[in-house]
Design a protein around this motif. Structure first.
Motif, short mmCIF file in Angstrom:
data_model
loop_
_atom_site.label_atom_id
_atom_site.label_comp_id
_atom_site.label_asym_id
_atom_site.label_seq_id
_atom_site.Cartn_x
_atom_site.Cartn_y
_atom_site.Cartn_z
N LYS A 163 -16.24 -3.28 2.77
CA LYS A 163 -17.30 -4.21 3.16
C LYS A 163 -16.87 -5.66 2.99
O LYS A 163 -17.32 -6.54 3.71
N GLU A 164 -15.98 -5.93 2.00
CA GLU A 164 -15.58 -7.30 1.71
C GLU A 164 -14.08 -7.55 1.80
O GLU A 164 -13.64 -8.69 1.64
N ALA A 165 -13.28 -6.53 2.03
CA ALA A 165 -11.83 -6.71 2.06
C ALA A 165 -11.20 -5.76 3.08
O ALA A 165 -11.84 -4.80 3.52
N HIS A 166 -9.96 -6.05 3.44
CA HIS A 166 -9.21 -5.21 4.37
C HIS A 166 -7.80 -5.04 3.82
O HIS A 166 -7.32 -5.87 3.04
N SER A 167 -7.13 -3.99 4.26
CA SER A 167 -5.74 -3.78 3.92
C SER A 167 -5.06 -3.07 5.08
O SER A 167 -5.75 -2.42 5.89
N VAL A 168 -3.76 -3.15 5.14
CA VAL A 168 -3.02 -2.45 6.17
C VAL A 168 -2.20 -1.35 5.52
O VAL A 168 -1.54 -1.58 4.51
N ALA A 169 -2.27 -0.16 6.08
CA ALA A 169 -1.48 0.96 5.61
C ALA A 169 -0.50 1.35 6.72
O ALA A 169 -0.92 1.54 7.87
N PHE A 170 0.78 1.46 6.37
CA PHE A 170 1.78 1.83 7.35
C PHE A 170 2.05 3.33 7.24
O PHE A 170 2.21 3.85 6.14
N ILE A 171 2.09 4.00 8.37
CA ILE A 171 2.32 5.44 8.43
C ILE A 171 3.80 5.66 8.66
O ILE A 171 4.36 5.22 9.66
N THR A 172 4.47 6.33 7.71
CA THR A 172 5.91 6.48 7.77
C THR A 172 6.38 7.85 8.22
O THR A 172 7.54 8.03 8.50
N ALA A 173 5.49 8.81 8.25
CA ALA A 173 5.93 10.15 8.68
C ALA A 173 5.03 10.69 9.76
O ALA A 173 3.93 10.30 9.95
#
Length: 173
Positions: A163-173
């Protein structure tokens, strides 16, 4: 004869949450989880409708419905069973898999490039599913509870939205 659908049940590895719950409490309580693939010899998993507070106009019907990018599969989440994501095989018009979560599913999104699915339940875990299997990925940020997801156009990353923050997750497989 058609093959049996695969049923994945989320298990709390700490043992605090034993059964699916109708509230967000489970999503915030579970620190680590994994999926258990039910054995095809076991009786079919019974999916109980989660009972929530009585509402004058309760949600009923299909609250989430989305095609995979190649149109081979369709996901659904019924409002009367918000902890279950149903994955349908479009070519055979049959259930392919079901993911039973401990908390109500907030969002689910297909990868734009392959039949890979990401979902969240408002906690610190992101769930990935492909026809080959499912996994639970713990978000290492203590204050990020994932309420929605968005794939990158190339399918190699996800935006995890709180609701107040974001993040990026990288998919490696």
């Amino acid at each position: 004869s058609p093959s049996a659908a695969l049923v994945y049940v989320e298990r709390d590895l700490s043992g605090v949450v034993q059964h699916p719950m109708s509230t967000d409490h489970a999503a915030h309580t579970v620190a680590r989880s994994s999926y258990e693939l039910l054995d095809s010899d076991q009786p079919a998993a019974r999916v109980d409708c989660m009972k929530s507070e009585v509402k004058v106009n309760p949600r009923m019907g299909v609250g989430l419905l989305q095609w995979a990018s190649d149109s081979s599969m369709l996901l659904t989440r019924a409002d009367t069973a918000p902890n279950v994501l149903w994955i349908w095989d479009a070519s055979s018009l049959s259930l392919f898999a079901a993911l039973i979560q401990l908390a109500p599913i907030k969002d689910a999104q297909w990868s734009p490039v392959e039949p890979r699915l990401a979902l969240c339940a408002g906690g610190r875990t992101v769930y990935l599913w492909t026809p080959e299997g499912a996994s639970c990925i713990q978000v290492p940020l203590a204050n990020l509870c994932v309420h929605s997801l968005e794939w990158a156009p190339d399918g190699r990353a996800l935006i995890l939205k709180d609701k107040e923050a974001h993040s990026v997750a990288f998919i490696t497989a």
